[in-house]
Design an enzyme around this catalytic site. Structure first.
Site, short mmCIF file in Angstrom:
data_model
loop_
_atom_site.label_atom_id
_atom_site.label_comp_id
_atom_site.label_asym_id
_atom_site.label_seq_id
_atom_site.Cartn_x
_atom_site.Cartn_y
_atom_site.Cartn_z
CG ASN A 91 -1.70 1.24 1.42
OD1 ASN A 91 -1.76 2.08 0.51
ND2 ASN A 91 -2.34 1.39 2.58
CD1 TRP A 92 3.45 0.99 -2.77
CD2 TRP A 92 3.41 2.01 -4.76
NE1 TRP A 92 4.11 0.19 -3.66
CE2 TRP A 92 4.12 0.79 -4.89
CE3 TRP A 92 3.27 2.82 -5.90
CZ2 TRP A 92 4.67 0.36 -6.10
CZ3 TRP A 92 3.80 2.39 -7.11
CH2 TRP A 92 4.50 1.18 -7.20
CE LYS A 93 -0.06 3.21 4.82
NZ LYS A 93 0.08 3.30 6.25
CG HIS A 118 -5.72 1.75 5.37
ND1 HIS A 118 -5.24 2.72 6.22
CD2 HIS A 118 -4.70 0.87 5.19
CE1 HIS A 118 -3.98 2.44 6.54
NE2 HIS A 118 -3.63 1.32 5.92
CD GLU A 160 -2.76 5.42 6.84
OE1 GLU A 160 -2.81 5.43 5.60
OE2 GLU A 160 -1.80 4.94 7.49
CD GLU A 212 -3.13 -2.43 7.48
OE1 GLU A 212 -2.06 -2.67 6.93
OE2 GLU A 212 -3.77 -1.37 7.29
N GLY A 248 2.97 2.49 10.72
CA GLY A 248 3.90 3.60 10.52
C GLY A 248 4.66 4.01 11.77
CB SER A 260 5.80 -1.51 11.87
OG SER A 260 5.37 -0.19 12.13
N GLY A 270 3.06 -0.98 4.29
CA GLY A 270 3.13 0.43 3.92
C GLY A 270 4.56 0.83 3.62
N GLY A 271 5.25 1.34 4.64
CA GLY A 271 6.59 1.90 4.46
C GLY A 271 7.56 1.00 3.71
P1 13P Z 1 3.33 0.49 7.63
O1 13P Z 1 3.83 -0.80 7.04
O2 13P Z 1 4.04 1.69 7.14
O3 13P Z 1 3.23 0.42 9.12
O4 13P Z 1 1.81 0.67 7.09
C1 13P Z 1 0.93 -0.38 7.23
C2 13P Z 1 -0.31 -0.07 6.48
O5 13P Z 1 -1.06 0.81 6.86
C3 13P Z 1 -0.57 -0.83 5.25
O6 13P Z 1 -1.87 -0.62 4.80
#
Ligand code: 13P
Length: 269
Positions: A13-15, A100, A102, A172, A178, A222, A243-244
């Site tokens: 997930n590149w957000k 998600h 967020e 999650e 993050g 993470s 994510g990251g």
């Molecule tokens: P991180 O891997 O950056 O913690 O993000 C997880 C995430 O929200 C994937 O959707």
């Protein structure tokens, strides 16, 4: 033991990261990294809307699939700023993230809107990854199980077992996203098992089904190359939503390799 019949999945997930040229370059590096490989997990990239077409072009002849981070549940109409399921399908999108944290935290998504989006995804044959997870406050107040059960139950409201063949769920925990703080693997596995049991409970009246046992459940929060092996060893955890560590090929490709290794170890049992 982990169920080898459940697909293993590594999703990035590149957000709200990467402009079009950066997104293309990253997709090319990932596509190149998996070229010709066997026993791969399902690999899905979720770029921002603005890069879906470009990334889709890059991925066309690779084993990597395309996903979108959000959509509206309507088929179309006067909904300024929104994107419909059919618009995504037109770009070659196969997977869709729904709910998600967020989106729940910053954009007002609720359990009810998650349910509407899940129904829209299934209606249009987009493969949904429904995200659930508790906040730090909820965890500290021992509300993790109640929150996760409620989110899963609400997401599945009014759906029939037969409709859920393509469902994927991602656990999650919000406090792990993050932050660099990974949920301990055994605890993540416990919650994934709870999600599985909750899905089965939702369809308890249909005794012939244990649908929850066949649904892939991912962990997100993470995830990185140093955590993935232990996570993939867990019995109820079928992959990762990342994510990251999905933002560079150097971090993301080792996650795919770890899943490939895990698949091979399950085949050889
Ligand atoms: P991180 O891997 O950056 O913690 O993000 C997880 C995430 O929200 C994937 O959707």
């Amino acid at each position: 033991m982990s169920n080898p019949k459940r697909s293993k999945i590594i999703a990035g997930n590149w957000k709200m990261h990467k402009n079009r040229s950066e997104a293309k370059a990253l997709a090319e590096a990932i596509g190149h990294g998996v070229k010709g490989e066997k026993d791969l997990p399902i690999v899905v990239l979720f770029p921002p809307f603005t890069s879906l077409a470009a990334v889709g072009d890059v991925l066309r002849d690779t084993p990597v699939d395309l996903g979108a981070q959000n959509m509206d549940h309507h088929d179309g109409g006067a909904y300024t700023g929104e994107v419909s399921p059919t618009m995504l399908i037109d770009l070659g999108v196969e997977y869709i993230l729904i709910g998600h944290s967020e989106r729940r935290q910053f954009f007002g998504e609720t359990n009810a809107s998650v349910n509407l989006k899940l129904k829209a995804a299934l209606k249009h044959a987009l493969k949904p990854i429904v995200c659930v997870g508790e906040s730090l406050d909820e965890r500290e107040n021992n509300l993790t199980d109640a929150v996760v059960r409620r989110q899963v139950g609400a997401a599945l409201a009014d759906l029939e077992v037969e409709e859920l063949k393509t469902l994927i769920v991602a656990y999650e925990p919000v406090w792990a996203i993050g932050t660099g703080k990974t949920c301990e693997a055994a605890e993540a596995n416990r919650v994934c098992a709870l999600i599985r049991a909750t899905i089965n409970d939702c369809f308890r009246s249909d005794e012939s089904t244990q649908i929850g046992d066949s649904i892939p459940i991912l962990y997100g929060g993470s995830v990185k190359p140093s955590t993935i092996d232990e996570q993939l060893q867990q019995s109820d955890l079928d992959g990762a939503l990342v994510g990251g560590a999905s933002l560079t090929a150097e971090d993301f490709l080792p996650l795919i390799k770890s899943a490939q290794k895990r698949i091979r170890s399950l085949i050889s049992v």
